[in-house]
Design a protein around this motif. Sequence first.
Motif, PDB file in Angstrom:
ATOM      1  N   SER A 212       0.854  -1.199   0.000  1.00 26.06           N
ATOM      2  CA  SER A 212       0.000   0.000   0.000  1.00 26.06           C
ATOM      3  C   SER A 212       0.880   1.235   0.000  1.00 26.06           C
ATOM      4  O   SER A 212       1.933   1.251   0.642  1.00 26.06           O
ATOM      5  CB  SER A 212      -0.921   0.012   1.222  1.00 26.06           C
ATOM      6  OG  SER A 212      -1.799  -1.090   1.195  1.00 26.06           O
ATOM      7  N   LYS A 251      -9.384   3.566   4.368  1.00 31.20           N
ATOM      8  CA  LYS A 251      -8.416   4.025   5.370  1.00 31.20           C
ATOM      9  C   LYS A 251      -9.014   5.129   6.237  1.00 31.20           C
ATOM     10  O   LYS A 251      -8.766   5.201   7.441  1.00 31.20           O
ATOM     11  CB  LYS A 251      -7.142   4.520   4.681  1.00 31.20           C
ATOM     12  CG  LYS A 251      -6.287   3.398   4.095  1.00 31.20           C
ATOM     13  CD  LYS A 251      -5.756   2.487   5.183  1.00 31.20           C
ATOM     14  CE  LYS A 251      -4.852   1.402   4.625  1.00 31.20           C
ATOM     15  NZ  LYS A 251      -4.385   0.479   5.703  1.00 31.20           N
ATOM     16  N   GLU A 254     -11.200   3.461   8.747  1.00 26.53           N
ATOM     17  CA  GLU A 254     -10.395   2.871   9.821  1.00 26.53           C
ATOM     18  C   GLU A 254      -9.939   3.950  10.801  1.00 26.53           C
ATOM     19  O   GLU A 254      -9.925   3.739  12.020  1.00 26.53           O
ATOM     20  CB  GLU A 254      -9.177   2.157   9.232  1.00 26.53           C
ATOM     21  CG  GLU A 254      -9.508   0.864   8.507  1.00 26.53           C
ATOM     22  CD  GLU A 254      -8.270   0.211   7.919  1.00 26.53           C
ATOM     23  OE1 GLU A 254      -7.140   0.622   8.290  1.00 26.53           O
ATOM     24  OE2 GLU A 254      -8.417  -0.695   7.101  1.00 26.53           O
TER      25      GLU A 254
END
Length: 633
Positions: A212, A251, A254
């Motif tokens: 990533s 993301k 999260e």
Amino acid sequence: MPEKFKELTIETIDKNLLDRSPDCIYLHDLKGNFLDANLAALDLLGLTKNQLAAMNFSSLLKESQIDRALKAIREILEKGYESGVTEYELVTRNGETIYMETKGILIYQDEKPCAILGIGRDITHRRQTEAALRKSEEKYRFLIESATDGIIIVQDDVIRFANSRMVEMTGYSKEEFVNGHFADFIVTDNREDVIRQFRELVSSHKTIKTISFKGWHKHEKEIIVQAKIVEIEWEEKPAGLVFLRDITAEKQYETRVMQTQKMEAIGTLSGGIAHDFNNILGAIVLNAEMALDDVEQDTEAEYSIQQILKSSQRAKRLVDQILTFSREAITEKKPLEFGIIIKETLKMLRSVIPATINITQYIPTDIGMVMADPAQLQQMVVNLINNAVDAMKENGGDLEITLGQIEVEESPAGFDVEPGEYIQLRIKDTGKGIRPKDLKRIFDPFFTTRKSENRTGLGLSVVHGIVSVNNGFIKVDNEEGIGTVFSVSFPRVKEMEMSVKQEMADELAGTGKILFVDDEPALIDAGKRLLQRLGYEVITAESGMKAHELFCRNPESFDLVITDTTMPNMTGIELSKELHAVRPDLPIIVCSGFSELISAEIASEMGIQAYIMKPFIRQEMADAIRKALSKNP
């Protein structure tokens, strides 16, 4: 669904966001029993929510996959947070085999792991694409072009092929991609590390090669990309087939989960500190008041004690402000002196603003009132000041805070507000200013130009939300290289006639026998002496259990019980219930330094006569005692 997990369902996390997500998001306990799932997951599996709630994940997996799933759970528990990316072969209700790539995040409740939030993605199409490419690139080009993932072929760090999804994802054309260097599309600050890891993965023999990184969109915004690499041959030379997916939203989600859990932990910690600190303040205030009775007026001693009392009240307000920012509060709009809130917030922030920043303020406290929630206004002011300070941290500068009154004749663009008198807060900095291309995005959630782990990109979006829900508007004046001015305006509330019932207080003194309960020795001592000075007979107990024992010896001998809320073994709430079970007409006053289990409303519903927050003053306690006893003649 088990009772203890009700508060951890996906709906309570963010139902609207999750149901719009194309990813499968689900919640299961530590044994694999499903608790909840979003629409994407239910549609993929062909199940209803009730059907899923009766299942364990092992019933969806092929037998060969179960050990891998159990290993992933053990990995999450060992790490204490999340697992790596794992692929599974699932069987849907219709018997169809699908492949899913998942990642688990550990969810805590009461500081203990209790469930796993899974984020899954259907990679069946991707697996089919990988297999197809190994057989024949030309035959399956259509699949590549219609894939939901971006696909590129990288050879010697140069991009040889890019599909249409890459164009959509990054804004670059195929012509710009092909023969371009792969490194040009990676954000500068981690470019070398990504290239090194990419080369190592291409040449490694790992089955799953995933990395990533932050990539560039053509319009100079960053996107977070997950790349899966497959080693192939391209034109008879080794190359990497790279599947790229934009995981920016994932993301960000999260981050929101982590931030929510962090704020819950901070709220718990600050609540405990507030309770202990307010107990200490309580003893200081009561002793200071009694000392004030014993000194002559107009002396240095009297002045010093008055200063102690004033400082104690400031300390109490500071604790209240800390609690406001560390817990989720119920929004309550009421008329507020905007200037007072700004001054109090600035006092709280002054110690953390660098000395290189000069602060000039013009904040009249009598300019008028606005109708808003006090916690929201404080948060808005903090965010705006922090934003200005960040702009000047590097080189210092001037921070100017001004409060004034304006007349609005028509609603500003982007806001639907009524004409009339408004109170306006202006926060001006002499920082670098905002780049013109960024101005239109500064209120977007998660947008930030400051590369720091401490910056979530939510500050100004929260400000915009607070301004909107409180019927205000915001304006930004900016000059790059010179500085920025944020102006927020709220409708001025016309002064309301307030009928205040002035009670002609009797003498503070009274008579009766009081059972005073607290687990803080200093407060027991100060409270007993204060009540005795007011004329009451006082029996003390250092715990709820001891108080219960003393009371049960002769229940009718006590006229009133005053108890702390948070005590070991038996809380003040539990004690009140036990005492009322013995004597239902018993007047009780509950005191608390901080507790989320009790409030004035809850206390009233329980038949408790009064609820007092520590630190309390003598007048406050004397009034509460008189009212409690008058209700039970």
